[in-house]
Write an enzyme that holds these catalytic residues in place. Structure first.
Site, PDB file in Angstrom:
ATOM      1  N   SER A   1       0.809  -1.217   0.000  1.00 57.86           N
ATOM      2  CA  SER A   1       0.000   0.000   0.000  1.00 57.86           C
ATOM      3  C   SER A   1       0.847   1.275   0.000  1.00 57.86           C
ATOM      4  CB  SER A   1      -0.967  -0.036   1.188  1.00 57.86           C
ATOM      5  OG  SER A   1      -2.134   0.660   0.879  1.00 57.86           O
TER       6      SER A   1
ATOM      7  N   LYS B   1     -20.927  17.119   9.333  1.00 59.03           N
ATOM      8  CA  LYS B   1     -19.849  17.425  10.264  1.00 59.03           C
ATOM      9  C   LYS B   1     -19.592  16.277  11.233  1.00 59.03           C
ATOM     10  CE  LYS B   1     -16.686  19.956  12.092  1.00 59.03           C
ATOM     11  NZ  LYS B   1     -15.437  20.172  11.353  1.00 59.03           N
TER      12      LYS B   1
END
Length: 334
Positions: free
Chosen positions: A153, A205
């Site tokens: 990765s 949020k």
């Protein structure tokens, strides 16, 4: 300057430095007309001679370094500061800023002609991985990434900034993907009598807050972030490794042993560390390269300050996590 000539020059400088320092010490200390003072003077003269030899040797080594390849090591999970979170829970992780500093220092070193990036990492944070990749990409000279046990990765992202990627037959390579996660403790909170009160501006949020269930829109929103990061990852790797983007997607973030990775083009060549050094020797047109491992220049004070900051953060995490911006969703190149 060859190794033999460099060694002779260093020896000559050391002997000269010792002789000069001894002469100064003799004049300053030994010629005192007192028996005890004379004995003390001999001791001080010898100490001064040793100091002079050391300083002379260091001066010669700085003027004619005995290396032409810089090695930097990326080991463990990749993070910004080397910590796994508010507390240093991941010992041995890689501070990206330190690695970038080492590469830039190597690039500025006139003695360094090539860069060897040694990788042994499962991946880690997105932007720190990219910072290291960009630093390797900007290095002025040949660059080879050498995967030891694991190059997955974020580690593979870094390798895409080098000219070539080498690995061993049994090295674990790949995992070209992105993972985002958050803990959902809403059911547990309900069982123990906890409730979530929302005070936020903006519809998304508090998306991913552990004490509330994700709704469909929030899940789509967060998955979109992961998808965008994955697209960016694939594009950068395809460009840096000169691979087809669709072929990278077809791996579906699987890992491969080095031999299999080489067959599908994820690895350029298989070999040992000695084989990599032979390749660098050929590129630089020398009989053999001398490798110097560059290490972080951060002092003890800086490291202690970083640790203190993480502890201070942890002490306030119980309150701060309610209003946190970027710690609710853990995004990793894993």
């Amino acid at each position: 300057m060859g190794d033999r000539l460099r060694g002779l020059a260093t020896l000559a400088a050391v002997l000269a430095g010792a002789a000069i320092a001894a002469a100064i010490g003799y004049v300053l200390f030994v010629e005192l007309p007192v028996g005890l003072a004379e004995l003390l003077g001999i001791v001080l003269t010898l100490a001064l001679a040793l100091l002079g030899a050391k300083l002379a040797g260091n001066a010669v080594r700085s003027m004619a370094p005995g290396y032409d390849v810089a090695e930097v090591a990326v080991e463990g999970p990749i993070t910004r500061d080397g910590g796994g979170g508010p507390l240093p829970s991941q010992p041995g992780s890689t501070p990206a800023d330190d690695i970038v500093e080492q590469i830039e220092r190597a690039d500025a070193d006139d003695a360094v002609d090539a860069l060897l990036v040694r990788l042994n990492t499962p991946g880690g944070e997105v932007v720190p991985s990219d910072d290291i990749k960009l630093a390797a990409e900007a290095f002025d000279g040949p660059t080879i990434a050498y995967a030891q046990d694991t190059c997955a990765s974020g580690g593979y992202w870094i390798a895409s900034g080098c000219d070539e990627l080498w690995a061993r037959d049994a090295t674990v390579v790949g995992s070209i993907g992105v993972i985002g996660s958050t803990v959902n403790a809403a059911d547990l909170a309900e069982k123990v009598g906890l409730s979530y009160e929302r005070f936020a501006a903006g519809a998304y949020k508090d998306a991913g807050t552990p004490l509330k269930e994700l709704d469909a829109d929030e899940r789509e929103y967060l998955q979109g972030i992961v998808d965008d990061l994955y697209d960016n990852f694939v594009e950068r790797v395809a460009e840096g490794r000169d691979l087809d983007a669709e072929a990278i997607r077809d791996t579906e973030a699987r890992v491969y042993l080095g031999e299999d990775a080489a067959e599908i083009g994820l690895v350029d060549r298989l070999g040992t560390r000695e084989d990599v050094e032979d390749e660098l020797s050929e590129r630089l047109g020398v009989d053999a390269v001398a490798v110097e491992e560059f290490e972080p220049e951060r002092g003890i004070a800086a490291r202690m300050r970083g640790g203190a900051e993480r502890v201070a953060y942890a002490l306030g995490a119980g309150v701060a996590s309610v209003a946190a911006d970027d710690r609710e969703i853990d995004l990793q190149l894993r």
